[in-house]
Design a protein around this motif. Structure first.
Motif, PDB file in Angstrom:
ATOM      1  N   ASP A  73     -13.703  21.420  -5.351  1.00 47.56           N
ATOM      2  CA  ASP A  73     -13.632  22.824  -4.923  1.00 47.56           C
ATOM      3  C   ASP A  73     -12.517  22.978  -3.905  1.00 47.56           C
ATOM      4  OD1 ASP A  73     -15.768  23.382  -6.488  1.00 47.56           O
ATOM      5  OD2 ASP A  73     -17.172  23.832  -4.858  1.00 47.56           O
TER       6      ASP A  73
ATOM      7  N   ASP B 229     -12.484  25.105  -1.420  1.00 47.36           N
ATOM      8  CA  ASP B 229     -12.915  25.791  -0.200  1.00 47.36           C
ATOM      9  C   ASP B 229     -13.268  24.827   0.932  1.00 47.36           C
ATOM     10  OD1 ASP B 229     -15.195  24.697  -1.195  1.00 47.36           O
ATOM     11  OD2 ASP B 229     -16.344  26.560  -1.295  1.00 47.36           O
TER      12      ASP B 229
ATOM     13  N   GLN C 119     -15.590  22.510   0.854  1.00 53.95           N
ATOM     14  CA  GLN C 119     -16.973  22.022   0.863  1.00 53.95           C
ATOM     15  C   GLN C 119     -17.076  20.616   0.290  1.00 53.95           C
ATOM     16  OE1 GLN C 119     -19.100  25.764  -0.728  1.00 53.95           O
ATOM     17  NE2 GLN C 119     -20.454  24.891   0.799  1.00 53.95           N
TER      18      GLN C 119
ATOM     19  N   ARG D 122     -22.334  17.609   2.310  1.00 50.41           N
ATOM     20  CA  ARG D 122     -21.630  18.823   1.899  1.00 50.41           C
ATOM     21  C   ARG D 122     -21.423  19.718   3.111  1.00 50.41           C
ATOM     22  NH1 ARG D 122     -19.845  21.265  -2.587  1.00 50.41           N
ATOM     23  NH2 ARG D 122     -20.146  23.490  -2.889  1.00 50.41           N
TER      24      ARG D 122
ATOM     25  N   ARG E 240     -18.052  26.140   4.144  1.00 52.29           N
ATOM     26  CA  ARG E 240     -16.722  26.571   3.695  1.00 52.29           C
ATOM     27  C   ARG E 240     -15.723  26.545   4.848  1.00 52.29           C
ATOM     28  NH1 ARG E 240     -14.778  30.022   0.268  1.00 52.29           N
ATOM     29  NH2 ARG E 240     -15.666  29.792  -1.795  1.00 52.29           N
TER      30      ARG E 240
HETATM   31 MG    MG Z   1     -18.070  26.571  -2.061  1.00 54.88          MG
END
Ligand code: MG
Ligand code: UDP
Length: 309
Positions: free
Chosen positions: A91, A93, A95, A194, A197
């Protein structure tokens, strides 16, 4: 070469910094790599920023989709254009931490075909998102025949063998983590934390998540269709007893309201027949469903038979 696929949907605030961290991480742990940005119909300035990054970085390329097709399709487009012998899905962003890639590549070197990342902890996500995700994975695993790893997203590395196999699954409903699980081969995972963002907000609205969940269920399970057969069968069996009891009450006990036995028998009998009929149609539809997905019947990992000779 390692191809990193970065789907982009309205990430103007974060991508530049993210690309820089990813590039510095990949420089450390690979000999050569390419970044493939897939702009999934962003409505902000993401495309301009991506173009700027590609202009300044020889390893970076971009694909601009004609509109927003959704994350799974954007990633699929990137996979189709990847040239590396290993492909990384990540991803954009922030994350999925780029720092985790190094340990994923170490696992690949140990001989695994797929290394996915399992979330040890999910920061910054709403209680509702975590709870719905948990319930969903639980149900999905109950009703599917392939084991789809729990608590994983699409963050993973796979080798060319798996990528080419994945490209042989032409289904329109994409649920990549399920499809890759379905493929088999040697798969393992690493765990990671995780993060939240970097910037911007989630592009995965509840509407998109429900679509993804429905795609996952219908692509990997015929169980909802089978439900009609099962409930039809159960109703028919219960109905049979009810019919017997009604006849017993009518002719032996002689305790009944006029019209009741015939009405009862008809309703129960027809109800059972109808559900069974729907179930039968469901069984055929589930087979049609399996066929139109057009997946390969099997995938061979290794053989010493040479059909070309
Ligand atoms: Mg995300
Ligand atoms: N994304 C995309 N198309 C969409 C929604 C999201 O390409 O329609 C991208 C997004 O830019 C991000 C990744 O897919 O890189 C994951 O999306 P997001 O962070 O919004 O999902 P979440 O992490 O909240 O599940």
């Amino acid at each position: 070469m390692l191809s990193a696929i970065l789907p982009i949907y309205n990430e103007e605030q974060g991508i530049e910094a993210f690309a820089a961290t990813l590039i510095s991480e990949l420089t450390k742990c690979t000999k050569s790599f390419e970044l493939i940005f897939v702009n999934d119909g962003s409505t902000d300035n993401s495309l301009e920023i991506v173009k700027k990054i590609c202009h300044a970085t020889t390893e970076a390329k971009y694909i601009n989709l004609s509109r927003n097709f959704g994350h799974q399709v954007a990633v699929s487009a990137g996979i189709d254009h990847a040239q590396g012998d290993r492909v990384l899905l990540i991803d954009s962003d922030g994350q999925d931490p780029p720092e985790a890639v190094a340990s994923m590549l170490v696992k690949m070197q140990e001989g695994y075909d797929v290394v996915y990342a399992k979330r040890a902890k999910r920061a910054d996500e709403s209680f509702l998102k975590k709870a719905t995700a948990k319930a969903f994975y639980h149900i999905l695993n109950k009703i599917t025949s392939v084991e789809i790893p729990v608590d994983t997203g699409d963050f993973r590395v796979m080798n060319r063998k798996v990528v080419d196999a994945l490209k042989r699954m032409p289904e329109k409903q994409r649920y990549l983590r399920g499809q890759i699980a379905w493929l088999g081969y040697k798969q393992t995972y690493i765990t990671y934390e995780r993060k939240g963002r970097n910037a911007g907000e989630t592009g995965y609205t509840y509407r998109k998540m429900i679509h993804l969940a429905l795609d996952a269920i219908t692509s990997f399970s015929n169980w909802p269709l089978r439900l009609a057969t099962i409930s039809g069968f159960v109703c028919a069996v219960l109905g049979l007893f009810l019919i017997l009891y009604t006849l017993y009450a009518r002719f032996i006990l002689n305790e009944y309201e006029p019209g009741w036995p015939s009405l009862m028998v008809t309703i129960v009998f027809l109800g059972g027949i109808q559900l069974l009929g729907i179930g039968m149609i469901g069984e055929y539809i589930s087979r049609i469903n399996d066929n139109v997905k057009n997946r390969p019947l099997y995938l061979v990992d290794e053989t010493d038979i040479n059909l070309d000779a």
